[in-house]
Design an enzyme around this catalytic site. Sequence first.
Site, PDB file in Angstrom:
ATOM      1  N   ILE A 168       8.432  -4.593  14.920  1.00  0.00           N
ATOM      2  CA  ILE A 168       7.282  -3.700  14.732  1.00  0.00           C
ATOM      3  C   ILE A 168       6.238  -4.315  13.804  1.00  0.00           C
ATOM      4  O   ILE A 168       5.218  -3.724  13.507  1.00  0.00           O
ATOM      5  CB  ILE A 168       7.726  -2.332  14.160  1.00  0.00           C
ATOM      6  CG1 ILE A 168       8.653  -2.530  12.957  1.00  0.00           C
ATOM      7  CG2 ILE A 168       8.367  -1.480  15.240  1.00  0.00           C
ATOM      8  CD1 ILE A 168       9.104  -1.261  12.295  1.00  0.00           C
ATOM      9  N   GLY A 169       6.555  -5.499  13.308  1.00  0.00           N
ATOM     10  CA  GLY A 169       5.563  -6.127  12.424  1.00  0.00           C
ATOM     11  C   GLY A 169       6.000  -7.561  12.155  1.00  0.00           C
ATOM     12  O   GLY A 169       7.192  -7.861  12.195  1.00  0.00           O
ATOM     13  N   GLY A 225       4.798 -11.115   9.647  1.00  0.00           N
ATOM     14  CA  GLY A 225       3.836 -11.667   8.672  1.00  0.00           C
ATOM     15  C   GLY A 225       4.197 -13.123   8.417  1.00  0.00           C
ATOM     16  O   GLY A 225       4.990 -13.707   9.153  1.00  0.00           O
ATOM     17  N   PHE A 277       5.895 -14.619   5.946  1.00  0.00           N
ATOM     18  CA  PHE A 277       7.233 -14.984   5.460  1.00  0.00           C
ATOM     19  C   PHE A 277       8.356 -14.272   6.188  1.00  0.00           C
ATOM     20  O   PHE A 277       9.511 -14.568   5.989  1.00  0.00           O
ATOM     21  CB  PHE A 277       7.346 -14.631   3.965  1.00  0.00           C
ATOM     22  CG  PHE A 277       6.377 -15.385   3.109  1.00  0.00           C
ATOM     23  CD1 PHE A 277       5.153 -14.825   2.779  1.00  0.00           C
ATOM     24  CD2 PHE A 277       6.672 -16.665   2.669  1.00  0.00           C
ATOM     25  CE1 PHE A 277       4.238 -15.526   2.002  1.00  0.00           C
ATOM     26  CE2 PHE A 277       5.772 -17.367   1.886  1.00  0.00           C
ATOM     27  CZ  PHE A 277       4.546 -16.800   1.543  1.00  0.00           C
ATOM     28  N   LYS A 312       9.581 -11.045   9.427  1.00  0.00           N
ATOM     29  CA  LYS A 312       9.192 -10.099  10.482  1.00  0.00           C
ATOM     30  C   LYS A 312       9.930  -8.802  10.219  1.00  0.00           C
ATOM     31  O   LYS A 312      10.926  -8.771   9.466  1.00  0.00           O
ATOM     32  CB  LYS A 312       9.507 -10.659  11.865  1.00  0.00           C
ATOM     33  CG  LYS A 312      10.976 -10.764  12.221  1.00  0.00           C
ATOM     34  CD  LYS A 312      11.123 -11.303  13.649  1.00  0.00           C
ATOM     35  CE  LYS A 312      12.537 -11.826  13.865  1.00  0.00           C
ATOM     36  NZ  LYS A 312      12.648 -12.513  15.158  1.00  0.00           N
ATOM     37  N   VAL A 313       9.421  -7.718  10.774  1.00  0.00           N
ATOM     38  CA  VAL A 313       9.996  -6.393  10.515  1.00  0.00           C
ATOM     39  C   VAL A 313      10.420  -5.770  11.847  1.00  0.00           C
ATOM     40  O   VAL A 313       9.627  -5.746  12.790  1.00  0.00           O
ATOM     41  CB  VAL A 313       8.956  -5.480   9.814  1.00  0.00           C
ATOM     42  CG1 VAL A 313       9.544  -4.098   9.553  1.00  0.00           C
ATOM     43  CG2 VAL A 313       8.501  -6.103   8.496  1.00  0.00           C
ATOM     44  N   LYS A 350      13.449  -5.746   7.349  1.00  0.00           N
ATOM     45  CA  LYS A 350      12.591  -6.922   7.108  1.00  0.00           C
ATOM     46  C   LYS A 350      13.491  -8.148   7.077  1.00  0.00           C
ATOM     47  O   LYS A 350      14.472  -8.194   6.329  1.00  0.00           O
ATOM     48  CB  LYS A 350      11.846  -6.768   5.778  1.00  0.00           C
ATOM     49  CG  LYS A 350      10.932  -7.953   5.464  1.00  0.00           C
ATOM     50  CD  LYS A 350      10.153  -7.739   4.193  1.00  0.00           C
ATOM     51  CE  LYS A 350       9.332  -8.989   3.843  1.00  0.00           C
ATOM     52  NZ  LYS A 350       8.581  -8.825   2.578  1.00  0.00           N
ATOM     53  N   ASP A 393      -1.717  -7.881  -4.925  1.00  0.00           N
ATOM     54  CA  ASP A 393      -2.129  -8.147  -3.534  1.00  0.00           C
ATOM     55  C   ASP A 393      -2.474  -6.826  -2.843  1.00  0.00           C
ATOM     56  O   ASP A 393      -2.038  -6.545  -1.720  1.00  0.00           O
ATOM     57  CB  ASP A 393      -0.999  -8.882  -2.775  1.00  0.00           C
ATOM     58  CG  ASP A 393      -1.493  -9.458  -1.444  1.00  0.00           C
ATOM     59  OD1 ASP A 393      -0.646  -9.794  -0.599  1.00  0.00           O
ATOM     60  OD2 ASP A 393      -2.734  -9.521  -1.255  1.00  0.00           O
TER      61      ASP A 393
HETATM   62  C1  LIG Z   1       8.414  -2.448  -0.285  1.00  0.00           C
HETATM   63  O1  LIG Z   1       8.231  -2.172   1.063  1.00  0.00           O
HETATM   64  C2  LIG Z   1       7.995  -3.201   1.848  1.00  0.00           C
HETATM   65  C3  LIG Z   1       8.015  -4.488   1.339  1.00  0.00           C
HETATM   66  C4  LIG Z   1       7.720  -5.513   2.188  1.00  0.00           C
HETATM   67  O2  LIG Z   1       7.726  -6.748   1.724  1.00  0.00           O
HETATM   68  C5  LIG Z   1       7.431  -5.290   3.498  1.00  0.00           C
HETATM   69  C6  LIG Z   1       7.435  -4.009   3.973  1.00  0.00           C
HETATM   70  N1  LIG Z   1       7.112  -3.889   5.260  1.00  0.00           N
HETATM   71  C7  LIG Z   1       7.163  -2.840   6.111  1.00  0.00           C
HETATM   72  C8  LIG Z   1       6.422  -3.040   7.224  1.00  0.00           C
HETATM   73  C9  LIG Z   1       6.402  -2.107   8.201  1.00  0.00           C
HETATM   74  C10 LIG Z   1       7.128  -0.956   8.088  1.00  0.00           C
HETATM   75  C11 LIG Z   1       7.096   0.026   9.174  1.00  0.00           C
HETATM   76  O3  LIG Z   1       7.778   1.007   9.142  1.00  0.00           O
HETATM   77  N2  LIG Z   1       6.249  -0.278  10.176  1.00  0.00           N
HETATM   78  C12 LIG Z   1       6.073   0.449  11.337  1.00  0.00           C
HETATM   79  C13 LIG Z   1       6.964   1.413  11.749  1.00  0.00           C
HETATM   80  C14 LIG Z   1       6.732   2.065  12.966  1.00  0.00           C
HETATM   81  C15 LIG Z   1       5.634   1.751  13.728  1.00  0.00           C
HETATM   82  C16 LIG Z   1       4.727   0.794  13.262  1.00  0.00           C
HETATM   83  C17 LIG Z   1       4.967   0.135  12.074  1.00  0.00           C
HETATM   84  C18 LIG Z   1       3.507   0.492  13.963  1.00  0.00           C
HETATM   85  N3  LIG Z   1       3.503   0.907  15.376  1.00  0.00           N
HETATM   86  C19 LIG Z   1       3.981   2.325  15.478  1.00  0.00           C
HETATM   87  C20 LIG Z   1       5.414   2.426  15.048  1.00  0.00           C
HETATM   88  C21 LIG Z   1       7.880  -0.731   6.955  1.00  0.00           C
HETATM   89  C22 LIG Z   1       7.915  -1.693   5.952  1.00  0.00           C
HETATM   90  C23 LIG Z   1       7.719  -2.927   3.148  1.00  0.00           C
END
Ligand SMILES: COc1cc(O)cc(Nc2ccc(C(=O)Nc3ccc4c(c3)C[NH2+]CC4)cc2)c1
Length: 313
Positions: free
Chosen positions: A19-20, A22, A24, A26-27, A42, A131
Amino acid sequence: MAVDDYEKLLKYYDVHETIGAGGFAKVKLATHIFTGEKVALKIMNKESHGDDLPRVKTEIDAMKNLSHQNVCRLYHDTKKIFMILEYCPGGELFDYIIEKDRLTEDETRMFFRQIVSAVAYIHSQDYAHRDLKPENRFIDGDQNLKLIDFGVCAKPKGGMDYHLMICCGNPAYAAPELIQGKAYIGSVADIWSTGVLLYALMCGYQPFDDDNVMLMYKKIMRGKYDMPQMIQVDPKRRITVRHLLNHPWLMQGYSCPVEWQNCVTEMSVFYKWSKGSTLHLLSKWDYDQTTATYLLLLSKKSHGKPVRLMRSS
Ligand SMILES: COc1cc(O)cc(Nc2ccc(C(=O)Nc3ccc4c(c3)C[NH2+]CC4)cc2)c1
């Protein structure tokens, strides 16, 4: 070894689509099997893990000390490769702004109060994020903003007045003192970035954008604009987050200043206990009035009510 860690994770989480992604990491979307709750997994890139990037350790250490309604929660980390994080289905604030072209003043204020709440809270815990930008704000299922990515945050040993040197973050959001390579105070630089973020929320574009970085720097240093408080070139004259909490613009349409404390901080202030004593008393789970106060504060927070205690109703 990453494979074993991954195998172990699969006992507790079902892993779904990416879903993401970057630089360093991916999520991926995942489901915590025992609770059925959705989480974000992550996964650090092997290369970055190979370098044993200090930023991973910096982030995990920071996340373990931060608990706030507008900071993305860390639930589980497997020593540097995997992090299980709070799920933010609303996606990036950045995409939300682009989708809506720009936000109304009321919507900007609703989001900005949450942004200021998170910044005030992390500064109160002696962390500077360094950041702050729309890409690092995610929206959860209840239109709450969650601050993410503490990979370049700083917890100066000398306290928040200690000067930092490392230049980091996105230049478009970087404070003048930072891009000039001067020693800077992390929290003061965070206020500049938050001011740029407010500008982007209201106008739908960044105040100092330019493909040519040197021209962008010239714009940043120029300092001629009509909101001198946050994007104030002189760090000594820049507004502090404390003064933002009850700033007239932020109070418009609201009856109280921005709440920034989390439940533990609210209790220690209310009972006049130290943070350590509050945590000690809470960890005893005596199911006395202290436990009740804490659990009822948590319940208030989960229903979007102010995390606030009062002497008489
Ligand atoms: C401290 O929290 C952090 C630290 C970090 O280094 C990275 C993250 N990154 C995240 C990135 C995305 C999400 C996330 O939930 N994204 C997400 C979830 C569902 C959907 C999307 C994105 C976008 N399209 C619709 C559905 C959560 C944490 C957090």
